[in-house]
Write an enzyme that holds these catalytic residues in place. Sequence first.
Site, mmCIF file in Angstrom:
data_model
loop_
_atom_site.group_PDB
_atom_site.id
_atom_site.type_symbol
_atom_site.label_atom_id
_atom_site.label_comp_id
_atom_site.label_asym_id
_atom_site.label_seq_id
_atom_site.Cartn_x
_atom_site.Cartn_y
_atom_site.Cartn_z
ATOM 1 C CB THR A 13 27.024 25.855 13.566
ATOM 2 O OG1 THR A 13 27.480 26.519 14.735
ATOM 3 C CG2 THR A 13 26.746 26.865 12.473
ATOM 4 C CB VAL A 14 26.877 21.808 10.469
ATOM 5 C CG1 VAL A 14 26.535 21.178 9.135
ATOM 6 C CG2 VAL A 14 28.094 22.720 10.321
ATOM 7 C CD GLU A 127 30.223 19.632 -2.595
ATOM 8 O OE1 GLU A 127 30.044 18.894 -3.561
ATOM 9 O OE2 GLU A 127 31.195 20.422 -2.520
ATOM 10 C CB VAL A 130 36.274 21.700 0.764
ATOM 11 C CG1 VAL A 130 37.167 22.821 0.234
ATOM 12 C CG2 VAL A 130 37.117 20.529 1.230
ATOM 13 C CB ILE A 134 31.512 26.570 -2.809
ATOM 14 C CG1 ILE A 134 31.433 28.013 -2.322
ATOM 15 C CG2 ILE A 134 32.049 26.503 -4.232
ATOM 16 C CD1 ILE A 134 32.781 28.716 -2.243
ATOM 17 C CE LYS A 203 37.203 24.316 5.371
ATOM 18 N NZ LYS A 203 36.907 25.692 5.803
HETATM 19 P P1 NAP Z 1 29.497 22.727 16.798
HETATM 20 O O1 NAP Z 1 28.594 23.900 16.642
HETATM 21 O O2 NAP Z 1 30.591 22.780 17.799
HETATM 22 O O3 NAP Z 1 28.551 21.458 17.104
HETATM 23 C C1 NAP Z 1 29.052 20.201 17.449
HETATM 24 C C2 NAP Z 1 27.896 19.306 17.897
HETATM 25 O O4 NAP Z 1 28.411 18.008 18.135
HETATM 26 C C3 NAP Z 1 27.209 19.735 19.170
HETATM 27 O O5 NAP Z 1 25.828 19.520 19.084
HETATM 28 C C4 NAP Z 1 27.810 18.810 20.235
HETATM 29 O O6 NAP Z 1 26.925 18.477 21.285
HETATM 30 C C5 NAP Z 1 28.061 17.574 19.425
HETATM 31 N N1 NAP Z 1 29.177 16.788 19.952
HETATM 32 C C6 NAP Z 1 30.485 17.139 20.016
HETATM 33 N N2 NAP Z 1 31.226 16.130 20.510
HETATM 34 C C7 NAP Z 1 30.369 15.125 20.769
HETATM 35 C C8 NAP Z 1 30.506 13.821 21.286
HETATM 36 N N3 NAP Z 1 31.694 13.336 21.651
HETATM 37 N N4 NAP Z 1 29.394 13.061 21.422
HETATM 38 C C9 NAP Z 1 28.192 13.522 21.059
HETATM 39 N N5 NAP Z 1 27.975 14.755 20.536
HETATM 40 C C10 NAP Z 1 29.051 15.540 20.419
HETATM 41 O O7 NAP Z 1 30.186 22.364 15.419
HETATM 42 P P2 NAP Z 1 29.741 22.809 13.949
HETATM 43 O O8 NAP Z 1 30.199 24.207 13.693
HETATM 44 O O9 NAP Z 1 28.329 22.463 13.717
HETATM 45 O O10 NAP Z 1 30.714 21.878 13.063
HETATM 46 C C11 NAP Z 1 30.463 20.505 12.892
HETATM 47 C C12 NAP Z 1 31.375 19.972 11.801
HETATM 48 O O11 NAP Z 1 31.106 20.662 10.586
HETATM 49 C C13 NAP Z 1 32.867 20.178 12.053
HETATM 50 O O12 NAP Z 1 33.582 19.094 11.483
HETATM 51 C C14 NAP Z 1 33.183 21.452 11.277
HETATM 52 O O13 NAP Z 1 34.529 21.545 10.892
HETATM 53 C C15 NAP Z 1 32.296 21.253 10.072
HETATM 54 N N6 NAP Z 1 31.916 22.474 9.359
HETATM 55 C C16 NAP Z 1 31.454 23.546 10.049
HETATM 56 C C17 NAP Z 1 31.037 24.675 9.358
HETATM 57 C C18 NAP Z 1 30.533 25.904 10.061
HETATM 58 O O14 NAP Z 1 30.329 26.924 9.396
HETATM 59 N N7 NAP Z 1 30.294 25.858 11.374
HETATM 60 C C19 NAP Z 1 31.117 24.698 7.958
HETATM 61 C C20 NAP Z 1 31.595 23.563 7.281
HETATM 62 C C21 NAP Z 1 31.990 22.454 8.010
HETATM 63 P P3 NAP Z 1 26.334 19.551 22.307
HETATM 64 O O15 NAP Z 1 25.347 20.318 21.479
HETATM 65 O O16 NAP Z 1 25.667 18.767 23.349
HETATM 66 O O17 NAP Z 1 27.487 20.368 22.747
HETATM 67 N N1 HSE Z 2 35.696 27.141 10.447
HETATM 68 C C1 HSE Z 2 35.453 26.940 9.059
HETATM 69 C C2 HSE Z 2 35.657 28.241 8.319
HETATM 70 C C3 HSE Z 2 34.057 26.433 8.842
HETATM 71 O O1 HSE Z 2 35.696 29.293 8.967
HETATM 72 O O2 HSE Z 2 35.797 28.221 7.102
HETATM 73 C C4 HSE Z 2 33.781 26.054 7.407
HETATM 74 O O3 HSE Z 2 34.506 24.919 7.035
#
Ligand code: NAP
Ligand code: HSE
Length: 429
Positions: A13-14, A127, A130, A134, A203
Amino acid sequence: MEEVKIGLLGFGTVGKGVYELIKKNQDLIQKRTGIKLSIKKALVRDPQKHKGYPEELFTTEPDEVFKDPEINIVCELIGGEHPAKEYILKALELGKEVITANKAVLAKWGDEVWGTADKLGRFLGFEASVGGGIPIIKTLKEALIGNDITSIIGIINGTTNYILTRMLEENLSFEKALNEAKEKGYAEADPTLDINGMDSAHKIAILASLAFGFFIPVEKVYVEGIENVSVLDLMFAKDFGYIIKLLAFAIKGENEVEVRVHPTLIPENHVLASIRLNYNALYITGNFVGEVLLYGLGAGKEPTASAVVGDIIDAVEHRLFKKTSFIKYPLTKKDNFYKIKPMDEVESKYYFRFSAIDRPGVLSKISGVLGEHQISIASVVQIGRQKPGESVPIVMLTHETKEKNVKLAFKEIEKLDVVTDKPIKLRIL
Ligand code: NAP
Ligand code: HSE
């Protein structure tokens, strides 16, 4: 014109959001900063999942990012604890500036990770860890640096806020609302972390560490999730003029700090009660600025990418102009000059819901036990009438009391023969 090559670890996603933002706003960013951002490589587990993006972007070999001399900036967007922590440290040690959205790693090993970045003079941007889009980290580290921050109270998990909003407003089941949050990309790869409050705990541990100036690891945070919040409680709370939200608290006392996460009844006219869906809000109090409210999208592809790219620009500035921060990260556990207040000593008003047999004398039995434990009732309602012998919900709101009093009273009330189910307790803001 400087071209800056970026390596992404993770393209979920990110990661996709960062790629799309840079593609769409590249010219705008270049006009503003004179810097051309380009993403050179993205580490993933399975490149087949990313059809529609340039094939040459992807690698499953971490060293294609770490060992590429052209890549100076690495964004860790994998999530989870391992290998994310090791990748962040490795990138720092190999001379890269690092950006991470990973609250789990910082809240657990912040002292080591921040310490390594500091020791090596590298930029470590977080940034996005959390509040999604924001700018809370910059606000604490820069804009409010002259203040003694006395409290931060916030809604800092988009998934649970989305679920609670959909349950209350659309009468959706918990499972349906959670599935929607997952589909929209708000939830963690393991959504239990959202539901059980741990994501908010990660967070608030980061925010409390920044605000109070010493590392507060996540184990010190008291955590309750939304698993036991039912539509029934959301409705009863609304009848009393409250909205239930998962709130995170970091409050500084004389010699102690409170750091906790739990579902909380918020008066309907309080600004935090109006924060819906995947929006987050942070209510900060500083001794000179007074009260500040930050509000915005707390989860999802676009807002989180916005935070990551803001950090990328700071990382470039750090690298090009050797700009270092005066503001030291919260470094070691040894700096722990404040104690964390034990939850038993925290005072709050409460919402209680008991299920009890509808028979004369039941109310006095329950209120008798509460009275013995210094819990004073502010209002009480028995909802509906049942046939004799059947159970009814009894809802009570209390005045302020200590957590330990409630625990002791509940132990006794659970044993009463008239009480038919586990009583529910929620704190009131
Ligand atoms: P996600 O959609 O699950 O994506 C994770 C990505 O990492 C995927 O592309 C996955 O590969 C890759 N990956 C996972 N384990 C791996 C490994 N061991 N080696 C290589 N690649 C690997 O996660 P996300 O939602 O983007 O979140 C990423 C981070 O941002 C997390 O720490 C989350 O807490 C933080 N975050 C997320 C959001 C949100 O709204 N989603 C907001 C703020 C912060 P594949 O594509 O091949 O599966
Ligand atoms: N899983 C987290 C949330 C993503 O729902 O707030 C953003 O850090």
